[in-house]
Design a protein around this motif. Structure first.
Motif, PDB file in Angstrom:
ATOM      1  N   GLY A 278       1.846  -1.926  -1.293  1.00 15.78           N
ATOM      2  CA  GLY A 278       2.429  -1.048  -0.280  1.00 15.78           C
ATOM      3  C   GLY A 278       3.264  -1.812   0.720  1.00 15.78           C
ATOM      4  N   GLN A 279       2.737  -2.926   1.218  1.00 15.59           N
ATOM      5  CA  GLN A 279       3.477  -3.721   2.198  1.00 15.59           C
ATOM      6  C   GLN A 279       4.722  -4.340   1.585  1.00 15.59           C
ATOM      7  OE1 GLN A 279       0.844  -5.779   5.326  1.00 15.59           O
ATOM      8  NE2 GLN A 279      -0.453  -5.782   3.505  1.00 15.59           N
TER       9      GLN A 279
ATOM     10  N   ASN B 105       7.337  -1.568   1.201  1.00 18.44           N
ATOM     11  CA  ASN B 105       7.880  -1.218   2.514  1.00 18.44           C
ATOM     12  C   ASN B 105       8.902  -2.256   2.974  1.00 18.44           C
ATOM     13  OD1 ASN B 105       6.275   1.054   2.665  1.00 18.44           O
ATOM     14  ND2 ASN B 105       4.729   0.117   3.978  1.00 18.44           N
TER      15      ASN B 105
ATOM     16  N   GLY C 296       6.722   7.961   6.986  1.00 22.67           N
ATOM     17  CA  GLY C 296       5.971   6.812   7.475  1.00 22.67           C
ATOM     18  C   GLY C 296       5.793   5.698   6.468  1.00 22.67           C
TER      19      GLY C 296
ATOM     20  N   PHE D  76       4.854   3.677   2.833  1.00 17.07           N
ATOM     21  CA  PHE D  76       3.549   3.555   2.196  1.00 17.07           C
ATOM     22  C   PHE D  76       2.527   3.049   3.214  1.00 17.07           C
ATOM     23  CE2 PHE D  76       6.321   3.001  -1.590  1.00 17.07           C
ATOM     24  CZ  PHE D  76       5.815   4.043  -2.363  1.00 17.07           C
ATOM     25  N   SER D  77       1.309   3.520   3.102  1.00 16.26           N
ATOM     26  CA  SER D  77       0.251   3.012   3.973  1.00 16.26           C
ATOM     27  C   SER D  77       0.001   1.539   3.652  1.00 16.26           C
ATOM     28  CB  SER D  77      -1.040   3.805   3.760  1.00 16.26           C
ATOM     29  OG  SER D  77      -0.868   5.158   4.146  1.00 16.26           O
ATOM     30  N   PRO D  78      -0.176   0.693   4.666  1.00 19.05           N
ATOM     31  CA  PRO D  78      -0.397  -0.748   4.431  1.00 19.05           C
ATOM     32  C   PRO D  78      -1.843  -1.020   4.023  1.00 19.05           C
ATOM     33  CG  PRO D  78      -0.404  -0.296   6.777  1.00 19.05           C
ATOM     34  CD  PRO D  78      -0.084   1.015   6.101  1.00 19.05           C
ATOM     35  N   ILE D  79      -2.264  -0.388   2.944  1.00 17.51           N
ATOM     36  CA  ILE D  79      -3.627  -0.556   2.443  1.00 17.51           C
ATOM     37  C   ILE D  79      -3.567  -1.331   1.132  1.00 17.51           C
ATOM     38  CG2 ILE D  79      -4.634   1.440   3.596  1.00 17.51           C
ATOM     39  CD1 ILE D  79      -4.067   3.133   1.167  1.00 17.51           C
TER      40      ILE D  79
ATOM     41  N   GLU E 247      -2.059   3.006  -2.312  1.00 18.65           N
ATOM     42  CA  GLU E 247      -0.917   3.350  -1.460  1.00 18.65           C
ATOM     43  C   GLU E 247      -0.039   4.428  -2.087  1.00 18.65           C
ATOM     44  OE1 GLU E 247       0.666   1.135  -4.552  1.00 18.65           O
ATOM     45  OE2 GLU E 247      -0.977   0.473  -3.281  1.00 18.65           O
TER      46      GLU E 247
ATOM     47  N   GLN F 149      -2.044   7.813  -1.893  1.00 16.78           N
ATOM     48  CA  GLN F 149      -2.017   8.329  -0.521  1.00 16.78           C
ATOM     49  C   GLN F 149      -0.651   8.927  -0.188  1.00 16.78           C
ATOM     50  OE1 GLN F 149      -4.347   8.766   1.932  1.00 16.78           O
ATOM     51  NE2 GLN F 149      -2.633   9.818   2.901  1.00 16.78           N
ATOM     52  N   PHE F 150       0.405   8.244  -0.602  1.00 20.65           N
ATOM     53  CA  PHE F 150       1.751   8.759  -0.319  1.00 20.65           C
ATOM     54  C   PHE F 150       1.970  10.098  -1.021  1.00 20.65           C
ATOM     55  CE2 PHE F 150       6.352   9.104  -0.772  1.00 20.65           C
ATOM     56  CZ  PHE F 150       6.783   8.778   0.495  1.00 20.65           C
TER      57      PHE F 150
ATOM     58  N   ALA G 140       0.191  12.842   0.747  1.00 22.39           N
ATOM     59  CA  ALA G 140       0.897  13.228   1.975  1.00 22.39           C
ATOM     60  C   ALA G 140       2.097  14.114   1.655  1.00 22.39           C
ATOM     61  CB  ALA G 140       1.343  11.975   2.729  1.00 22.39           C
TER      62      ALA G 140
END
Length: 441
Positions: free
Chosen positions: A277-278, A281, A366, A368-371, A375, A378-379, A382
């Protein structure tokens, strides 16, 4: 009262026009876009039924300009060492031919409407100066009845004056000034992203030259997260050759093998903290495309992925490929079928299906969640919660079956574990816990 319009333009020669759109667009693409801008503005000028002149540069571009605007339209070369002095010369040249007033219009305003040009000319009947401001602080249209020199003075360091500078300069004069509307000119890639938004607000923009080109020629940024993929790099380097004219960005999460060394001679490689995810991003933030395509490094693309993505994105705000595994196993065929049914019926794709999305929407959501895991899941959840429909391509992407090695029973066990991980995530189990269970696979 005789009125004239001056279309002020650079001739769309590759490498000499709209260079601030590079490197997101090639020199040839910039020239094509400038041609579209010019034709769209000219069409709106012609709708006014007023006299039109084209002031152009560089001098050697006259033959090409004539091909674009037609032989009958009067053209003349811009003269002056600065942009301001060239505009001053153009207005002076036209007014000296006996016109009572004129408006000078930039050629990079494809959202301009003929009624705005007519409004500018109408306002000149009761004022000395009219402006249409642009969102970057300049102006896209200026009109006057006599050349007003203070308008064309240079700003600090020889830079062109902003509209605020001009208005402050004229503040203590007796000139009657009118500013109306607000418009976007197109100078940098972000301006094209804004124009694409306008196309959805004003459907007629889909059908002008600029809208038609952008509709059929999305600029796609391909973002590929990698981590110790040295054994698979040659495969993905072969696959990205199918992505002609796309921006290719690899994002490395700290590989300890030769992954980066194999990629770097051919493509951009960014560094990021480990975590898909990170990494994705980081690639999205650094990219310049209006469509972001997130691709796994072990994927094999269909023959013409750009055409398939473009077809989907002309109807949807995000999409994905169908999936199949690089295995003839019946179990994996069923697994792929379930993934495709889930994506199509529930609008929940996973990352190995090659998610692509409008840039603006991705950042609005927002990113991707930084998990460390889930990720993509979750996206997608959402996006589903926002009721944003998902489009799917006609052909499938092939993904590696490397985590499904072994017997039928092992494959079934992996599928069950993956399903359990998703259930645990949805029930609130910490992703830092789940990542250890995932790595056991």
């Amino acid at each position: 009262m005789t009125e004239a319009i001056i279309l002020f333009t650079r001739v769309p020669l590759p490498g000499d026009t709209k260079t601030r759109l590079m490197p997101c667009y090639t020199a040839s693409e910039c020239a094509v876009l400038q041609t579209c801008f010019l034709q769209d503005v000219l069409e709106q000028c012609q709708k006014t039924k007023k006299e039109i002149f084209v002031a152009y540069s560089p001098l050697e571009g006259a033959p090409l300009l004539k091909e674009i605007v037609g032989e009958s339209l009067p053209i003349f070369a811009q003269q002056g060492s600065t942009l301001a002095s060239r505009m001053h010369h153009a207005i002076k040249t036209v007014l000296e031919q006996g016109y009572d007033s004129c408006v000078l219009i930039g050629s990079d305003l494809p959202s301009l409407q003929s009624k705005q040009i007519l409004q500018g000319l109408f306002l000149l009947k009761s004022s000395d100066l009219v402006f249409i401001p642009t969102m970057d602080g300049g102006y896209g249209l200026v009109g006057m009845k006599t050349p007003i020199t203070p308008v064309f003075l240079e700003g600090e360091n020889g830079k062109a004056s902003t509209l605020v500078d001009i208005l402050e300069r004229l503040n203590k004069t007796q000139y009657k000034i009118k500013c109306f509307d607000m418009i976007s000119d197109i100078d940098v890639p972000g301006d094209l992203l804004h124009y694409r938004k306008q196309m959805h607000q004003r459907p007629e923009l889909f059908h002008n030259k600029t809208g038609t080109y952008l509709k059929n020629n999305h600029k796609i940024s391909v973002i590929i997260p990698v981590y110790n993929e040295g054994a698979h790099v040659l495969t993905i380097l072969k696959e990205v050759k199918k992505l002609a004219n796309c921006e290719i960005i690899f994002v490395d999460g700290g590989s300890s093998d030769d992954t980066v060394d194999q990629i770097r001679p051919y493509h951009t490689v960014l560094k990021s903290e480990k975590g898909r995810g990170q990494q994705m991003n980081a690639g999205a933030i650094a990219s310049g495309g209006d469509i972001l395509f997130f691709l796994h490094a072990d994927s094999v693309l269909p023959r013409d992925p750009v055409k398939e993505i473009t077809a989907v994105m002309n109807q949807y705000q995000w999409g994905c490929f169908g999936i199949q595994f690089s295995s003839s196993s019946l179990i994996l065929w069923i697994c792929a079928l379930l993934s495709n049914v889930r994506a199509r019926s529930q609008g929940i794709p996973f990352g190995d299906q090659g998610i692509f999305i409008k840039r603006s929407l991705f950042f609005d959501m927002g990113m991707f969640s930084p998990i460390p895991i889930m990720e993509d899941f979750q996206f997608s959840l959402a996006m589903k919660n926002q009721a944003i429909p998902l489009g799917m391509t006609r052909h499938k992407i092939i993904t590696s079956a490397r985590k499904f090695q072994g017997t039928i029973f092992h494959k079934l066990a992996v599928m069950k574990r993956m399903a359990n991980l998703r259930k645990m995530y949805q029930s609130g189990v910490n992703p830092d816990t789940l990542v250890y269970l995932y790595e056991d696979l």
